[in-house]
Design an enzyme around this catalytic site. Structure first.
Site, mmCIF file in Angstrom:
data_model
loop_
_atom_site.group_PDB
_atom_site.id
_atom_site.type_symbol
_atom_site.label_atom_id
_atom_site.label_comp_id
_atom_site.label_asym_id
_atom_site.label_seq_id
_atom_site.Cartn_x
_atom_site.Cartn_y
_atom_site.Cartn_z
ATOM 1 N N ARG A 167 0.822 -1.224 0.000
ATOM 2 C CA ARG A 167 0.000 0.000 0.000
ATOM 3 C C ARG A 167 0.855 1.273 0.000
ATOM 4 N NH1 ARG A 167 -2.748 -3.620 -0.746
ATOM 5 N NH2 ARG A 167 -4.803 -4.128 0.096
ATOM 6 N N SER B 54 -10.939 -0.027 3.385
ATOM 7 C CA SER B 54 -10.188 -0.149 4.649
ATOM 8 C C SER B 54 -9.757 1.224 5.148
ATOM 9 C CB SER B 54 -8.921 -0.981 4.438
ATOM 10 O OG SER B 54 -9.272 -2.217 3.906
ATOM 11 N N GLU C 29 -5.222 4.500 6.066
ATOM 12 C CA GLU C 29 -4.932 4.184 4.658
ATOM 13 C C GLU C 29 -5.342 5.295 3.670
ATOM 14 O OE1 GLU C 29 -5.384 0.037 3.250
ATOM 15 O OE2 GLU C 29 -6.469 0.904 1.576
HETATM 16 C C1 LIG Z 1 -15.400 -0.317 -0.938
HETATM 17 C C2 LIG Z 1 -13.932 -0.094 -1.197
HETATM 18 C C3 LIG Z 1 -13.062 -1.171 -1.291
HETATM 19 C C4 LIG Z 1 -11.699 -0.971 -1.538
HETATM 20 N N1 LIG Z 1 -10.893 -2.055 -1.637
HETATM 21 C C5 LIG Z 1 -9.576 -1.897 -1.878
HETATM 22 C C6 LIG Z 1 -8.728 -3.031 -2.002
HETATM 23 O O1 LIG Z 1 -9.153 -4.174 -1.938
HETATM 24 N N2 LIG Z 1 -7.418 -2.811 -2.210
HETATM 25 C C7 LIG Z 1 -6.899 -1.551 -2.327
HETATM 26 O O2 LIG Z 1 -5.686 -1.439 -2.517
HETATM 27 N N3 LIG Z 1 -7.682 -0.461 -2.216
HETATM 28 C C8 LIG Z 1 -9.003 -0.597 -2.003
HETATM 29 N N4 LIG Z 1 -9.810 0.500 -1.885
HETATM 30 C C9 LIG Z 1 -9.222 1.844 -2.005
HETATM 31 C C10 LIG Z 1 -9.367 2.483 -3.409
HETATM 32 O O3 LIG Z 1 -10.148 1.677 -4.231
HETATM 33 C C11 LIG Z 1 -8.015 2.676 -4.068
HETATM 34 O O4 LIG Z 1 -7.165 3.418 -3.249
HETATM 35 C C12 LIG Z 1 -8.130 3.385 -5.420
HETATM 36 O O5 LIG Z 1 -6.916 3.269 -6.115
HETATM 37 C C13 LIG Z 1 -8.509 4.863 -5.281
HETATM 38 O O6 LIG Z 1 -8.785 5.375 -6.572
HETATM 39 P P1 LIG Z 1 -9.435 6.788 -6.775
HETATM 40 O O7 LIG Z 1 -9.379 7.120 -8.225
HETATM 41 O O8 LIG Z 1 -10.765 6.839 -6.161
HETATM 42 O O9 LIG Z 1 -8.406 7.718 -5.990
HETATM 43 P P2 LIG Z 1 -8.738 9.030 -5.117
HETATM 44 O O10 LIG Z 1 -9.500 8.637 -3.914
HETATM 45 O O11 LIG Z 1 -9.306 10.089 -5.980
HETATM 46 O O12 LIG Z 1 -7.265 9.461 -4.690
HETATM 47 C C14 LIG Z 1 -6.500 8.665 -3.821
HETATM 48 C C15 LIG Z 1 -5.072 9.241 -3.753
HETATM 49 O O13 LIG Z 1 -4.445 9.122 -5.037
HETATM 50 C C16 LIG Z 1 -4.056 10.410 -5.535
HETATM 51 N N5 LIG Z 1 -4.296 10.390 -6.978
HETATM 52 C C17 LIG Z 1 -5.475 10.150 -7.613
HETATM 53 N N6 LIG Z 1 -5.286 10.124 -8.936
HETATM 54 C C18 LIG Z 1 -3.961 10.343 -9.148
HETATM 55 C C19 LIG Z 1 -3.141 10.426 -10.317
HETATM 56 N N7 LIG Z 1 -3.631 10.286 -11.546
HETATM 57 N N8 LIG Z 1 -1.810 10.662 -10.143
HETATM 58 C C20 LIG Z 1 -1.280 10.799 -8.900
HETATM 59 N N9 LIG Z 1 -2.013 10.743 -7.770
HETATM 60 C C21 LIG Z 1 -3.329 10.514 -7.893
HETATM 61 C C22 LIG Z 1 -4.911 11.411 -4.787
HETATM 62 O O14 LIG Z 1 -4.268 12.673 -4.707
HETATM 63 C C23 LIG Z 1 -5.035 10.735 -3.435
HETATM 64 O O15 LIG Z 1 -3.876 10.971 -2.669
HETATM 65 C C24 LIG Z 1 -11.191 0.344 -1.676
HETATM 66 C C25 LIG Z 1 -12.066 1.445 -1.602
HETATM 67 C C26 LIG Z 1 -13.424 1.228 -1.377
HETATM 68 C C27 LIG Z 1 -14.351 2.398 -1.332
#
Ligand SMILES: Cc1cc2nc3c(=O)[nH]c(=O)nc-3n(C[C@H](O)[C@H](O)[C@H](O)COP(=O)(O)OP(=O)(O)OC[C@H]3O[C@@H](n4cnc5c(N)ncnc54)[C@H](O)[C@@H]3O)c2cc1C
Length: 335
Positions: free
Chosen positions: A160, A234, A331
């Protein structure tokens, strides 16, 4: 031509639906549009925050400066490699890769969010992480507006973690993954293996499509739907412990579930077990609560705010520390 919105509500842009504003908000659909908004912010001398689908952030206040939402599309196949725009939806890409007989992403089915955010926290589930498939990526340095190519090694991936979490001046614009044309699967993760066996599927002969279906069903069973019960998955990272710390914790919790990593001799311990054991599962404080389905998931119900949520997470972390002497790490990204 980009559209810049002022004092734009981010309510629809974060899973918790907290209603904070961005001073300047811009959704970009190409590298050129990204350059344009970055230039705009550099000229104004204001900082930029990056946003994907907002599934892993906690907004605690209005954001001064620019918020850049990455919506760059793109899916291309070159033999067993795929190039993906950062704005693509991760789970749609997993399904698309399987439709194109490219295998290796099935264990990461149904993880919410965008492709561009996936390397940021090195998304992982059911014994796989994106880092094992990522060849390279392109990123824009938002302080200099330069486009750079980064190799897998340069991303400094671990559990992570990646360089993008430590240095938040790199905006991922596209990624290149190496997949497999051979339908080899990894079904070693215990709950995945057990699910397949229960479904009369031999884990050693399972197809990637069966693994995708199994992972999707398990996730639907154990995780609350974030569209109904607002959450970011998480809230705390699982623990990666050295042998001495693990043994100390195990003495207090004889049934402690764990996974020993044979490569570096560390122990991965699910924090959900500690939170559940401490009696927090299903507990409510004000309008925020710990999910009844999964003790690692915090839910913000209608009428809640970020203070209530952060307070609940701190109280849980403090309680776990008092009971176990281990420190929990949050996280999602707290803005
Ligand atoms: C129900 C649920 C289950 C999940 N299960 C998992 C799992 O099993 N495993 C896991 O690893 N995660 C899990 N997650 C977390 C999430 O899915 C991941 O972290 C995902 O990658 C976030 O994507 P996002 O586009 O929504 O990012 P955001 O929430 O928009 O951003 C997250 C972070 O990434 C940065 N960011 C976003 N886009 C970029 C980019 N293009 N370049 C640089 N930085 C960027 C943002 O500034 C922020 O710091 C879960 C979340 C939920 C809601």
């Amino acid at each position: 031509m980009i559209e810049i919105k002022q004092n734009h509500s981010l309510k629809e842009q974060n899973n918790f639906r907290f209603d904070h504003k961005a001073e300047f908000f811009c959704e970009v659909h190409s590298v050129e549009e990204s350059h344009e908004f970055i230039d705009y912010c550099l000229n104004k001398n204001i900082p930029i925050k990056l946003l994907g689908d907002g599934t892993n952030i906690v907004l605690t206040r209005d954001i001064e400066g620019g918020v850049l939402k990455v919506s760059i599309p793109g899916r291309n196949i070159n033999r067993n490699e795929v190039n993906l725009g950062a704005g693509e939806n991760w789970n749609e890409v997993v399904l698309w890769s399987l439709e194109n007989q490219l295998f290796g992403l099935e264990n990461l089915s149904l993880i919410p969010g965008s492709v561009g955010a996936a390397p940021v926290q090195n998304i992982g589930a059911y014994g796989e992480e994106i880092s094992s498939k990522l060849v390279s990526l392109e990123a824009l340095n938002i302080k200099t507006n330069e486009l750079i190519l980064m190799t897998n090694k340069e991303c400094k991936f671990s559990y992570r973690e990646s360089i993008f979490k430590k240095k938040d001046d790199l905006m991922i614009t596209s990624i290149k993954l190496k997949l497999s044309k051979e339908p080899k699967v990894n079904t070693s993760y215990k709950s995945l293996k057990n699910y397949l066996i229960k479904d009369d599927i031999n884990p050693n002969r399972a197809t990637p499509y069966q693994v995708c279906r199994a992972v999707t069903s398990i996730r639907n069973q154990i995780l609350p739907d974030f569209k109904v019960e607002p959450n970011v998955g998480s809230f705390f990272k699982n623990l990666i412990l050295d042998e001495m710390t693990f043994n100390k914790l195990k003495k207090k919790n004889v049934d402690l579930p764990h996974f020993k990593n044979p490569k570096d001799l560390t122990y991965k311990v699910p924090v959900a077990f500690l939170i559940e054991n401490a009696g927090w599962k299903g507990k409510k404080q004000g309008n925020v609560r710990v999910s009844e389905k999964h003790a690692l998931v915090l839910i913000a119900d209608k009428g809640s705010n970020s203070e209530q949520l952060i307070k609940l997470s701190s109280v849980i972390a403090k309680d776990i520390y008092e009971k176990t002497q281990v420190e929990l790490e949050v996280e999602p990204k707290i803005f």
